[in-house]
Design a protein around this motif. Structure first.
Motif, PDB file in Angstrom:
ATOM      1  N   TYR A 105       0.816  -1.204   0.000  1.00  0.00           N
ATOM      2  CA  TYR A 105       0.000   0.000   0.000  1.00  0.00           C
ATOM      3  C   TYR A 105       0.856   1.262   0.000  1.00  0.00           C
ATOM      4  O   TYR A 105       0.460   2.273  -0.592  1.00  0.00           O
ATOM      5  CB  TYR A 105      -0.962  -0.027   1.189  1.00  0.00           C
ATOM      6  CG  TYR A 105      -2.017  -1.097   1.027  1.00  0.00           C
ATOM      7  CD1 TYR A 105      -2.930  -1.048  -0.025  1.00  0.00           C
ATOM      8  CD2 TYR A 105      -2.081  -2.174   1.899  1.00  0.00           C
ATOM      9  CE1 TYR A 105      -3.887  -2.035  -0.195  1.00  0.00           C
ATOM     10  CE2 TYR A 105      -3.042  -3.163   1.743  1.00  0.00           C
ATOM     11  CZ  TYR A 105      -3.937  -3.098   0.696  1.00  0.00           C
ATOM     12  OH  TYR A 105      -4.874  -4.071   0.516  1.00  0.00           O
ATOM     13  N   LEU A 108       1.570   2.100  -3.366  1.00  0.00           N
ATOM     14  CA  LEU A 108       0.390   2.653  -4.029  1.00  0.00           C
ATOM     15  C   LEU A 108       0.023   4.036  -3.494  1.00  0.00           C
ATOM     16  O   LEU A 108      -1.017   4.585  -3.845  1.00  0.00           O
ATOM     17  CB  LEU A 108      -0.797   1.703  -3.854  1.00  0.00           C
ATOM     18  CG  LEU A 108      -0.669   0.335  -4.548  1.00  0.00           C
ATOM     19  CD1 LEU A 108      -1.784  -0.608  -4.089  1.00  0.00           C
ATOM     20  CD2 LEU A 108      -0.706   0.501  -6.062  1.00  0.00           C
ATOM     21  N   ASP A 110      -0.545   4.801  -0.257  1.00  0.00           N
ATOM     22  CA  ASP A 110      -1.543   4.712   0.811  1.00  0.00           C
ATOM     23  C   ASP A 110      -0.922   3.997   2.016  1.00  0.00           C
ATOM     24  O   ASP A 110      -1.325   2.891   2.384  1.00  0.00           O
ATOM     25  CB  ASP A 110      -2.761   3.945   0.288  1.00  0.00           C
ATOM     26  CG  ASP A 110      -4.004   4.146   1.140  1.00  0.00           C
ATOM     27  OD1 ASP A 110      -3.908   4.806   2.191  1.00  0.00           O
ATOM     28  OD2 ASP A 110      -5.072   3.635   0.746  1.00  0.00           O
ATOM     29  N   HIS A 113      -2.905   2.180   5.095  1.00  0.00           N
ATOM     30  CA  HIS A 113      -4.001   1.286   4.729  1.00  0.00           C
ATOM     31  C   HIS A 113      -3.922  -0.021   5.526  1.00  0.00           C
ATOM     32  O   HIS A 113      -2.850  -0.547   5.781  1.00  0.00           O
ATOM     33  CB  HIS A 113      -3.903   0.986   3.224  1.00  0.00           C
ATOM     34  CG  HIS A 113      -5.143   0.449   2.609  1.00  0.00           C
ATOM     35  ND1 HIS A 113      -5.579  -0.845   2.801  1.00  0.00           N
ATOM     36  CD2 HIS A 113      -6.039   1.029   1.768  1.00  0.00           C
ATOM     37  CE1 HIS A 113      -6.684  -1.039   2.111  1.00  0.00           C
ATOM     38  NE2 HIS A 113      -6.996   0.073   1.478  1.00  0.00           N
ATOM     39  N   GLN A 184      -8.225  -5.021   0.516  1.00  0.00           N
ATOM     40  CA  GLN A 184      -7.766  -4.444  -0.761  1.00  0.00           C
ATOM     41  C   GLN A 184      -8.889  -3.674  -1.467  1.00  0.00           C
ATOM     42  O   GLN A 184      -9.972  -4.216  -1.727  1.00  0.00           O
ATOM     43  CB  GLN A 184      -7.256  -5.565  -1.660  1.00  0.00           C
ATOM     44  CG  GLN A 184      -6.831  -5.149  -3.052  1.00  0.00           C
ATOM     45  CD  GLN A 184      -5.653  -4.191  -3.069  1.00  0.00           C
ATOM     46  OE1 GLN A 184      -5.843  -2.971  -3.151  1.00  0.00           O
ATOM     47  NE2 GLN A 184      -4.448  -4.717  -2.978  1.00  0.00           N
ATOM     48  N   HIS A 186      -7.653  -1.104  -3.877  1.00  0.00           N
ATOM     49  CA  HIS A 186      -6.933  -0.426  -4.946  1.00  0.00           C
ATOM     50  C   HIS A 186      -7.037  -1.187  -6.262  1.00  0.00           C
ATOM     51  O   HIS A 186      -6.463  -0.774  -7.264  1.00  0.00           O
ATOM     52  CB  HIS A 186      -5.461  -0.230  -4.562  1.00  0.00           C
ATOM     53  CG  HIS A 186      -5.245   0.879  -3.581  1.00  0.00           C
ATOM     54  ND1 HIS A 186      -4.972   2.173  -3.954  1.00  0.00           N
ATOM     55  CD2 HIS A 186      -5.281   0.892  -2.229  1.00  0.00           C
ATOM     56  CE1 HIS A 186      -4.836   2.935  -2.881  1.00  0.00           C
ATOM     57  NE2 HIS A 186      -5.024   2.180  -1.823  1.00  0.00           N
TER      58      HIS A 186
END
Length: 205
Positions: A105, A108, A110, A113, A184, A186
């Motif tokens: 994450y 990504l 984030d 997360h 999840q 994303h």
């Protein structure tokens, strides 16, 4: 260890995990409450967590990417730990994709997360185990990751389950089972967003 059987279902909130400790012969039912939700399952020998379910050893044992009904999931010591007993879902599951973790994450964008890896660490810590240095490859129930026969490409698709779909696993040794309702969001594996799972321990037949 206290035997658990005919217990009330354990609610697993979206993005969280819950654990049960069961004796050999007990059955565990994991249910997708609202449909379209992936569950990450981790399994450990109840008396020695250095022994745990191993996806690579299970693939070798069965000569399949995922067991067929009636086949074993085996440990890193090549001993049966679960049997894939029953399935009312479309039967689409995965043992190739690693548990989501803080590093994934963070990449990504984030970093705070929730993740299945942290859910596992938290669940095991609540049982009194020291911090985990290794996260095993989970059994990803209801996860749809088809492998292209032409070039081996993986596709990320939504879980094909509907409300109430479930799998039943039988414990082949006394074990700790942790189930994470994968957080999840994303990609599309959990459809429009993570939702709850249910976990129930059933007695031996």
């Amino acid at each position: 260890m206290t035997q658990i059987g005919n217990a009330d279902p354990v609610h697993i909130p979206a993005r969280q995990a819950r654990s049960v400790t069961v004796r050999a012969g007990n059955r565990v039912q994991i249910t997708d409450v609202l449909g379209g939700q992936v569950g990450d399952i981790f399994v450990y020998n109840a008396y020695d967590i250095a022994e745990h379910h191993s996806a690579s050893h299970t693939r070798t044992h069965n000569s399949r990417l995922f067991p067929s009904l009636g086949q074993y999931f085996v440990t890193n010591r090549r001993r049966p730990i679960l049997t894939y007993l029953a399935d009312t879902s479309p039967g689409v599951h995965d043992m190739l994709i690693a548990a989501c973790d803080p590093e994934r994450y963070a990449a990504l964008g984030d970093p705070v997360h929730a993740s299945c890896a942290d859910n596992l660490r938290r669940a095991m810590a609540e049982l009194g185990h020291p911090p985990l240095s290794f996260i095993p490859q989970p059994i990803n129930v209801f996860m749809q990751i088809p492998v292209a026969t032409e070039d081996g490409t993986l596709s990320w698709l939504g879980a094909p389950t509907v409300p109430g779909d479930s799998v039943v696993l039988r414990a082949e040794m006394d074990c700790v089972i942790v189930v994470s309702a994968c957080p999840q969001d994303h990609n599309v594996i959990n459809g429009p967003g993570p939702t709850p799972l249910s976990l129930q321990v059933l007695p031996s037949l």
